[in-house]
Design an enzyme around this catalytic site. Structure first.
Site, PDB file in Angstrom:
ATOM      1  N   ARG A 167      22.127  60.140  16.384  1.00  0.00           N
ATOM      2  CA  ARG A 167      20.873  60.165  16.192  1.00  0.00           C
ATOM      3  C   ARG A 167      20.522  61.010  15.218  1.00  0.00           C
ATOM      4  NH1 ARG A 167      16.800  60.499  21.306  1.00  0.00           N
ATOM      5  NH2 ARG A 167      17.580  62.825  21.208  1.00  0.00           N
ATOM      6  N   LYS A 204      14.236  62.543  14.580  1.00  0.00           N
ATOM      7  CA  LYS A 204      13.646  63.620  15.248  1.00  0.00           C
ATOM      8  C   LYS A 204      13.561  64.793  14.275  1.00  0.00           C
ATOM      9  CE  LYS A 204      14.732  65.519  19.941  1.00  0.00           C
ATOM     10  NZ  LYS A 204      13.553  64.666  20.742  1.00  0.00           N
ATOM     11  N   GLU A 216       4.059  56.478  22.031  1.00  0.00           N
ATOM     12  CA  GLU A 216       4.857  57.334  22.993  1.00  0.00           C
ATOM     13  C   GLU A 216       4.020  58.508  22.928  1.00  0.00           C
ATOM     14  OE1 GLU A 216       8.590  59.207  21.825  1.00  0.00           O
ATOM     15  OE2 GLU A 216       8.145  58.615  19.547  1.00  0.00           O
TER      16      GLU A 216
END
Ligand SMILES: *Cc1c(COP(=O)(O)O)cnc(C)c1O
Length: 341
Positions: free
Chosen positions: A82, A184, A220
């Protein structure tokens, strides 16, 4: 190994300096060998890319002691991968996945005295991050970068039981279509701070973001993915290209199917169908799952039957099974636990 004299059970979730951090520098088109450092301070050019244009991304995972005394991490390969995806989207040079895994092992071993003992509920939180360190004033990627992993012991997330959360439907957006919601990046958090402070001031624990294109679908929260449980015990989670792919949520979907024999489905979920669900939870590394008792949509209260006192029964099973796998009490799927020592 003598553990540090820390009151593990009463630790919060805050920064505590540990002895060692991992540091690698990117210069002239290549990463150096990297090394552990005792210095917790960073000296940066005043015009560094990270300071001017927020060129930075990060990861979060934890190391902990298992029931049989090993020190392990949980699926760190997914964090390595990620971070590669995040770096590419921000024009940051990729830190190789195999080196990421070795660096994690190295920094955890060096800080072994800070790995909380099994049963304390505390863990050693690991924060790998990448940032542009050289000067940029014209808008462009930096030429030099730093990769670091800092570690900090954090306490048990639920002290005295999991208190279900009250969350609100947000009026602000988190992630634009084709934007950076799926990586992220620090920038996604910078712009969420105003909204989380406002939510707290208004008496809510979190914001649930809707898709910003139509504002009809659940996405989210600022830092956790969402799962819902239907009345017939199906686990459903929103599918959207602007959601950050949580390692915890992906693991819970596998646990639901392979360990609990439940159906698990990733699909679009509209705000309008939320009242039809039996349970709701927020998932991420820190809490694994935080139960949601109530969602407030502009005065309309959506109360889940699981109530405001405890986790719903399916949420609890998911939580107990995944934490059991992590702590070595339940056999893990192949490759989920990386044994460091
Ligand atoms: C980190 C993060 C999560 C949780 O991911 P985990 O890998 O489970 O810790 C969820 N949403 C956002 C926006 C995040 O940044």
């Amino acid at each position: 190994m003598e553990k540090k004299n820390i009151d593990w059970a009463n630790l919060g979730f805050g920064y505590i300096q540990t002895d060692w951090r991992y540091v690698a520098n990117y210069k002239n088109g290549a990463w150096d060998a990297g090394a552990l450092s005792a210095d917790n301070m960073i000296v940066l050019n005043e015009c560094a890319g990270v300071l001017q244009y927020a060129q930075t991304c990060f990861e979060g995972l934890k190391a902990y002691e298992t029931e049989d005394g090993h020190i392990v991490t949980f699926r760190p390969d997914l964090n390595a991968k990620r971070l590669v995806d995040s770096a590419k989207r921000l024009e940051i040079p990729v830190f190789p996945e195999d080196r990421f895994l070795e660096a994690i092992d190295q920094v955890v071993l060096a800080n072994e005295a800070f790995v909380p003992p099994y049963g304390s509920g505390a863990t050693l939180y690991l924060r790998p991050y990448l940032f542009g360190s050289s000067a940029v004033i014209g808008v462009k990627p930096a030429d030099e970068y730093q990769f670091r992993i800092l570690t900090t012991p954090v306490g048990p997330y639920f002290k005295g039981g999991a208190r279900p959360l009250t969350v609100r439907i947000s009026d602000l957006d988190r992630a634009a279509p084709h934007g950076t919601g799926h990586i992220k990046a620090g920038l996604n958090y910078a712009m969420s701070l105003y909204n989380i402070v406002d939510a707290h001031n208004c008496g809510y624990d979190e914001n649930i973001y809707l898709d910003s294109a139509t504002r009809t679908k659940i996405e989210e929260t600022g830092g956790a993915n969402i799962i819902f449980i239907t009345h017939d015990h199906k686990v459903v989670t929103p599918k959207s290209p602007t959601i950050l792919p949580s390692v915890t949520r992906r693991s819970l979907m596998t646990v639901a199917q392979d360990y609990l024999g439940l159906e698990a489905e990733e699909r679009e979920i509209t705000l309008e169908e939320v009242p039809s669900f039996a349970e709701c939870g927020l998932c991420g590394t820190a809490a694994v799952i935080s139960p949601v008792g109530k969602i407030v949509d502009h005065g309309r209260e959506i109360c889940f039957p699981s109530g405001m006192n405890e986790m719903g029964p399916i949420t609890k099973k998911l939580y107990d099974t995944l934490t059991g796998i992590q702590m070595g009490r339940i056999p893990a799927p192949e490759g989920w636990i990386r044994v460091i020592k």
